[in-house]
Design a protein around this motif. Sequence first.
Motif, PDB file in Angstrom:
ATOM      1  N   LEU A  93       0.815  -1.219   0.000  1.00 52.17           N
ATOM      2  CA  LEU A  93       0.000   0.000   0.000  1.00 52.17           C
ATOM      3  C   LEU A  93       0.848   1.270   0.000  1.00 52.17           C
ATOM      4  N   VAL A 168      -5.558  -4.524  -8.562  1.00 57.19           N
ATOM      5  CA  VAL A 168      -6.406  -3.339  -8.424  1.00 57.19           C
ATOM      6  C   VAL A 168      -7.136  -3.048  -9.731  1.00 57.19           C
ATOM      7  N   THR A 174      -8.705  -4.139  -1.487  1.00 60.44           N
ATOM      8  CA  THR A 174      -7.451  -4.282  -0.741  1.00 60.44           C
ATOM      9  C   THR A 174      -7.485  -5.506   0.151  1.00 60.44           C
TER      10      THR A 174
END
Length: 270
Positions: A93, A168, A174
């Motif tokens: 991330l 993604v 996530t």
Amino acid sequence: MGKIIRTVVLVILGILWLLPAYLLVVNAMKDPTTFTSKLSWVPTDFHLFENFAEAVNLSGLGSSVLSTLLYAVLSPLIAVLVGAAAGFAIVALRLKRGFAWFVLIFGGTVFPLQMILLPLFDAYSRAGVFDTRVGMVIIYTAISIPFSAFVMRNFFTGVAHSTFEAAVLDGATTWRIFTRMYLPMASSALVAIFILQATFVWNDLLLGLTLTQSDDIRPIVTTLSGMQSTYGGAQMSTVLAAAILVSLPTVVLFLCTQRFFAKGLALGQY
């Protein structure tokens, strides 16, 4: 010639490595009433199972086994998941000031455990979690997280960031990327961390002595140490038999995980 010399050296080192185990088993088999340190290297009789029963009756090992099993499974499991989440957030991330967060988490290992025992004891007494299973799970989890985060952060660094970006673009959340992609890829690292932390918790003595006092709450190694008191302590052969019982779960864990990794290699998972 070189191969022969290497084999001989390895055999000698293996024998030296196994000598303490030999002494442990030989002396644990002796009759407590006739035990003498003068014959510690010589097997004289076989009372191992009688000593096992005596150790369980005298020490109350059975009452602390379940508590220790709870600590050695639950705390490392939580620590592994938290460490994996921290590593995923920092690497995948690209958390803002991720390295600073990593240093903050891993900084928990900088200070020796002995330095925090007194304030930890005071805090536990004030918070009402002294001599409780919840308190032991909390402290074992807390001291296991830094190492877990360290290993998982380094492991996820080796995973190409394009993997995360591709997921993604495919519309994965996530949470789904973390649970369905990153955790399965890191299964070997997760198992290795769990084994190390579970072994540490199972063999812990210091925290058990400091934060517990009840037989059904204290860890099993702390209970074992109570058998060796100066007055009214158990005979040495009984104590050694109890030590074998205490060490058996970690040996079984090692053997089971060896089979796990062998199966993984055979299936081409690693």
